[in-house]
Design a protein around this motif. Structure first.
Motif, mmCIF file in Angstrom:
data_model
loop_
_atom_site.group_PDB
_atom_site.id
_atom_site.type_symbol
_atom_site.label_atom_id
_atom_site.label_comp_id
_atom_site.label_asym_id
_atom_site.label_seq_id
_atom_site.Cartn_x
_atom_site.Cartn_y
_atom_site.Cartn_z
ATOM 1 N N GLN A 72 0.833 -1.201 0.000
ATOM 2 C CA GLN A 72 0.000 0.000 0.000
ATOM 3 C C GLN A 72 0.871 1.257 0.000
ATOM 4 O OE1 GLN A 72 -3.274 0.028 2.795
ATOM 5 N NE2 GLN A 72 -2.993 2.204 3.178
ATOM 6 N N ARG A 73 0.479 2.223 -0.772
ATOM 7 C CA ARG A 73 1.099 3.557 -0.769
ATOM 8 C C ARG A 73 0.046 4.571 -0.348
ATOM 9 N NH1 ARG A 73 3.918 7.013 -5.709
ATOM 10 N NH2 ARG A 73 3.281 9.067 -4.923
ATOM 11 N N SER A 74 0.405 5.418 0.620
ATOM 12 C CA SER A 74 -0.533 6.420 1.136
ATOM 13 C C SER A 74 0.084 7.812 0.995
ATOM 14 C CB SER A 74 -0.853 6.163 2.613
ATOM 15 O OG SER A 74 -1.392 4.881 2.793
ATOM 16 N N ASP A 75 -0.564 8.725 0.292
ATOM 17 C CA ASP A 75 -0.153 10.136 0.186
ATOM 18 C C ASP A 75 -0.932 10.937 1.217
ATOM 19 O OD1 ASP A 75 1.623 9.748 -1.973
ATOM 20 O OD2 ASP A 75 -0.088 9.668 -3.353
ATOM 21 N N ILE A 76 -0.183 11.547 2.188
ATOM 22 C CA ILE A 76 -0.818 12.224 3.325
ATOM 23 C C ILE A 76 -0.560 13.732 3.226
ATOM 24 C CG2 ILE A 76 -0.933 12.382 5.841
ATOM 25 C CD1 ILE A 76 0.152 9.523 5.929
ATOM 26 N N GLU A 77 -1.604 14.508 3.198
ATOM 27 C CA GLU A 77 -1.516 15.970 3.266
ATOM 28 C C GLU A 77 -2.164 16.429 4.566
ATOM 29 O OE1 GLU A 77 -3.297 17.692 -0.131
ATOM 30 O OE2 GLU A 77 -1.925 16.749 -1.573
ATOM 31 N N GLU A 78 -1.414 17.247 5.325
ATOM 32 C CA GLU A 78 -1.904 17.636 6.653
ATOM 33 C C GLU A 78 -1.746 19.140 6.837
ATOM 34 O OE1 GLU A 78 -1.253 16.438 11.353
ATOM 35 O OE2 GLU A 78 -0.017 15.509 9.795
ATOM 36 N N GLU A 79 -2.761 19.821 7.321
ATOM 37 C CA GLU A 79 -2.730 21.239 7.659
ATOM 38 C C GLU A 79 -3.325 21.422 9.048
ATOM 39 O OE1 GLU A 79 -4.746 23.530 4.776
ATOM 40 O OE2 GLU A 79 -3.318 23.121 3.156
ATOM 41 N N GLY A 80 -2.719 22.372 9.825
ATOM 42 C CA GLY A 80 -3.228 22.594 11.171
ATOM 43 C C GLY A 80 -2.579 23.815 11.832
ATOM 44 N N VAL A 81 -2.835 23.927 13.084
ATOM 45 C CA VAL A 81 -2.288 25.037 13.888
ATOM 46 C C VAL A 81 -1.590 24.445 15.101
ATOM 47 C CG1 VAL A 81 -2.812 27.102 15.229
ATOM 48 C CG2 VAL A 81 -4.088 26.633 13.124
ATOM 49 N N ALA A 82 -0.360 24.960 15.362
ATOM 50 C CA ALA A 82 0.400 24.488 16.525
ATOM 51 C C ALA A 82 0.598 25.643 17.503
ATOM 52 C CB ALA A 82 1.743 23.933 16.072
ATOM 53 N N TYR A 83 0.628 25.321 18.744
ATOM 54 C CA TYR A 83 0.904 26.321 19.781
ATOM 55 C C TYR A 83 2.360 26.175 20.190
ATOM 56 C CZ TYR A 83 -4.103 27.139 20.163
ATOM 57 O OH TYR A 83 -5.388 27.479 19.907
ATOM 58 N N VAL A 105 3.682 7.506 2.614
ATOM 59 C CA VAL A 105 3.987 6.353 3.477
ATOM 60 C C VAL A 105 3.757 5.074 2.676
ATOM 61 C CG1 VAL A 105 3.409 5.119 5.587
ATOM 62 C CG2 VAL A 105 3.346 7.626 5.544
ATOM 63 N N TYR A 106 4.721 4.176 2.729
ATOM 64 C CA TYR A 106 4.633 2.878 2.058
ATOM 65 C C TYR A 106 4.477 1.795 3.113
ATOM 66 C CZ TYR A 106 6.528 5.545 -1.843
ATOM 67 O OH TYR A 106 6.730 6.485 -2.806
ATOM 68 N N GLY A 107 3.624 0.803 2.795
ATOM 69 C CA GLY A 107 3.409 -0.280 3.753
ATOM 70 C C GLY A 107 3.281 -1.638 3.085
ATOM 71 N N VAL A 108 3.849 -2.658 3.712
ATOM 72 C CA VAL A 108 3.729 -4.045 3.271
ATOM 73 C C VAL A 108 3.233 -4.871 4.446
ATOM 74 C CG1 VAL A 108 4.935 -6.082 2.419
ATOM 75 C CG2 VAL A 108 5.568 -3.818 1.567
ATOM 76 N N SER A 109 2.244 -5.712 4.170
ATOM 77 C CA SER A 109 1.686 -6.543 5.237
ATOM 78 C C SER A 109 1.505 -7.972 4.732
ATOM 79 C CB SER A 109 0.334 -5.981 5.694
ATOM 80 O OG SER A 109 -0.265 -6.810 6.664
ATOM 81 N N ALA A 110 1.906 -8.930 5.540
ATOM 82 C CA ALA A 110 1.734 -10.353 5.211
ATOM 83 C C ALA A 110 1.095 -11.058 6.397
ATOM 84 C CB ALA A 110 3.073 -10.995 4.860
ATOM 85 N N GLU A 111 0.123 -11.936 6.094
ATOM 86 C CA GLU A 111 -0.573 -12.623 7.179
ATOM 87 C C GLU A 111 -0.855 -14.074 6.799
ATOM 88 O OE1 GLU A 111 -4.435 -12.101 10.144
ATOM 89 O OE2 GLU A 111 -4.207 -10.801 8.398
ATOM 90 N N LEU A 112 -0.567 -14.978 7.732
ATOM 91 C CA LEU A 112 -0.891 -16.402 7.595
ATOM 92 C C LEU A 112 -1.878 -16.756 8.695
ATOM 93 C CD1 LEU A 112 -0.371 -19.217 6.344
ATOM 94 C CD2 LEU A 112 1.438 -19.520 8.055
ATOM 95 N N SER A 113 -3.030 -17.312 8.285
ATOM 96 C CA SER A 113 -4.053 -17.647 9.271
ATOM 97 C C SER A 113 -4.529 -19.081 9.066
ATOM 98 C CB SER A 113 -5.238 -16.681 9.169
ATOM 99 O OG SER A 113 -5.858 -16.781 7.902
ATOM 100 N N VAL A 114 -4.889 -19.729 10.166
ATOM 101 C CA VAL A 114 -5.430 -21.091 10.119
ATOM 102 C C VAL A 114 -6.714 -21.131 10.940
ATOM 103 C CG1 VAL A 114 -3.184 -22.211 9.801
ATOM 104 C CG2 VAL A 114 -4.036 -21.814 12.106
ATOM 105 N N SER A 115 -7.592 -22.071 10.573
ATOM 106 C CA SER A 115 -8.841 -22.228 11.326
ATOM 107 C C SER A 115 -9.320 -23.662 11.182
ATOM 108 C CB SER A 115 -9.904 -21.254 10.819
ATOM 109 O OG SER A 115 -10.227 -21.544 9.468
ATOM 110 N N LYS A 116 -10.089 -24.091 12.153
ATOM 111 C CA LYS A 116 -10.668 -25.439 12.106
ATOM 112 C C LYS A 116 -11.931 -25.456 12.935
ATOM 113 C CE LYS A 116 -9.736 -30.361 12.811
ATOM 114 N NZ LYS A 116 -11.116 -30.614 13.253
ATOM 115 N N VAL A 117 -12.986 -26.025 12.320
ATOM 116 C CA VAL A 117 -14.241 -26.174 13.049
ATOM 117 C C VAL A 117 -14.080 -27.298 14.068
ATOM 118 C CG1 VAL A 117 -16.676 -26.775 12.876
ATOM 119 C CG2 VAL A 117 -15.635 -25.307 11.152
ATOM 120 N N ILE A 118 -14.395 -27.009 15.321
ATOM 121 C CA ILE A 118 -14.302 -28.019 16.378
ATOM 122 C C ILE A 118 -15.623 -28.765 16.521
ATOM 123 C CG2 ILE A 118 -13.924 -28.364 18.846
ATOM 124 C CD1 ILE A 118 -12.103 -25.905 18.782
ATOM 125 N N TYR A 119 -16.708 -28.022 16.526
ATOM 126 C CA TYR A 119 -18.020 -28.661 16.667
ATOM 127 C C TYR A 119 -19.059 -27.795 15.974
ATOM 128 C CZ TYR A 119 -21.739 -31.393 18.824
ATOM 129 O OH TYR A 119 -22.820 -32.212 19.051
#
Length: 440
Positions: A72-83, A105-119
């Motif tokens: 993912q690539r995210s282009d962030i524009e921010e405006e505000g007021v600081a004290y 901001v650039y991001g890479v995410s990897a996920e491995l998931s497992v599941s099993k019905v018990i009952y």
């Protein structure tokens, strides 16, 4: 000269090759019919499909593993007021200062998931049972198709045998009429010839179309048999199995018991059980499902596309989940009732099929017993008709009887011979039908 010799040799080879006789037994015809049947091939595909459906149903109780990768690539524009501190005022007073910033901001995410019905409170179990019954249905339907094809092959084969017999009888009758004419024209018979000669010539003319019809019927029956067996129409078939005149004594009660194993009835029984399992699988849809799940997630984030300088996070998780539907608007109940209706329809089909098969078996057995008696009477009548014809032929040769009497006795003999052939055809076909109903 050499070319002519070569052409003649090739033609001779083709004639001899095409004239080769192929001997065919009844069981050979049945085997070829089963081998070449598209219905059997489709039934086999249905059976394999049913086994795959079972495998699909069983997979619901197995471990599931999933892997996901995202960039993912995210282009962030921010405006505000600081004290911030006022540099011109050492008292610590704050002033407002607007600001703006642009960042990627650039991001890479990897996920491995497992599941099993018990009952699953019966949902998966009932679906698997339904799939197993579906395999049984396919198996029984395949066996029912085999029995139908065996009967169809027997019918085609016996009909060809009958056409052979009828053609032989008609040719014999035609030859008898020709011999009578020759005898009448010989010097050995001294009687007024004209009326008898006209009568015999008329008999010959009447018998010739019957021979022609029998020849066409034979060609048609053989052609149908060849098509059914997948044999080339140019093949010269010689049928080695003839009509059996060994008559079986059937025990009706035993055969009715064997009828219980008819594949059509067994298939309907499995259909009933399949719909019952489907019904309960639908009923248990809203019951809770207890499952295990777990996985690992790794994320990388950076303001550089190369992600050399990054912030990363690793997350490993395990847990149990309990899911259930609180309200579905009556969908599960409606599905359950639909399957129960199908179950009742299958039960009615079973009852009807059983009645029809019992009726068919009883009719076959009664008809078989009746035809055995008919055949026995025909055999006795045939002996008398043959003796009568031979006596008339001797008297005709001696000038002691007319061509009318000779023709009548010959026609009676021909008629009873045809009757015997047709009765044997019916008896052998009835045996094949009984075999189809109860198995070999």
């Amino acid at each position: 000269m050499k070319k002519i010799f070569l052409i003649v040799s090739v033609l001779a080879f083709l004639i001899i090759h095409n004239g080769e006789a192929k001997e065919l037994l009844l069981e050979d015809a049945i085997s070829l019919t089963l081998k070449n049947s598209e219905d059997i091939q489709k039934a086999e595909l249905d059976f394999e499909k049913a086994k795959l459906f079972l495998k699909e149903s069983e997979s619901a109780k197995s471990f599931k593993a999933d892997f996901g990768l995202s960039y993912q690539r995210s282009d962030i524009e921010e405006e505000g007021v600081a004290y911030v501190n006022n540099p011109n005022n050492l008292s610590g007073a704050l002033i407002k200062r607007p600001y703006s910033s642009d960042s990627t901001v650039y991001g890479v995410s990897a996920e491995l998931s497992v599941s099993k019905v018990i009952y699953a409170f019966g949902k998966i179990k009932q679906a698997i049972k339904a799939a197993q019954y579906n395999i049984d249905i396919s198996k029984y339907q395949k066996e029912a198709i085999k029995r139908e094809l065996r009967y169809a092959a027997s019918l085609a084969y016996y009909y060809s045998v009958l056409s052979d017999e009828l053609l032989k009888i008609d040719k014999s009758s035609y030859e008898n009429a020709l011999n009578s004419k020759k005898l009448l024209q010989s010097n050995e018979v001294s009687r007024p010839i004209k009326s008898d000669l006209i009568r015999i010539s008329s008999d010959i003319a009447l018998r010739k179309p019957e021979v022609d019809t029998s020849e066409y019927t034979r060609e048609e029956s053989y052609r149908n048999l060849k098509i059914l067996c997948g044999i080339s129409e140019d093949t010269n078939l010689v049928l080695k199995s003839q009509f059996s005149d060994e008559f079986l004594k059937f025990n009706k009660e035993e055969l009715l018991k064997k009828l219980e194993n008819n594949p059509k009835l067994l298939a309907y029984q499995s259909v009933i059980k399949m719909y019952e399992s489907y019904a309960y699988a639908k009923k248990y849809t809203n019951y809770p499902t207890l499952a295990f799940y777990g996985g690992h997630n790794k994320s990388l984030n950076s303001e550089e596309a190369s992600i050399d300088d990054n912030m990363d996070s690793d997350t490993t998780y395990v847990g149990l989940s309990l899911n259930m539907s609180l309200w579905d608007g009556g969908s599960a109940k409606a599905s359950f009732l639909q399957e129960k209706k199908e179950e009742k329809k299958a039960l009615l089909n079973l009852v009807k099929a059983k009645k029809d098969l019992i009726k068919e078996l009883r009719n076959c057995l009664e008809k078989y017993e009746s035809y055995v008696k008919v055949y026995q009477n025909q055999k006795r009548a045939c002996s008398l008709a043959k003796e009568s014809y031979e006596t008339s032929l001797l008297r005709f040769s001696a000038g002691q009887t007319s061509a009318t009497e000779l023709n009548d006795t010959e026609k009676a003999l021909t008629s009873i011979q045809k009757g015997i052939a047709k009765t044997l055809f019916e008896l052998n076909l009835l045996k094949a039908n009984i075999e189809k109903l109860i198995g070999t």
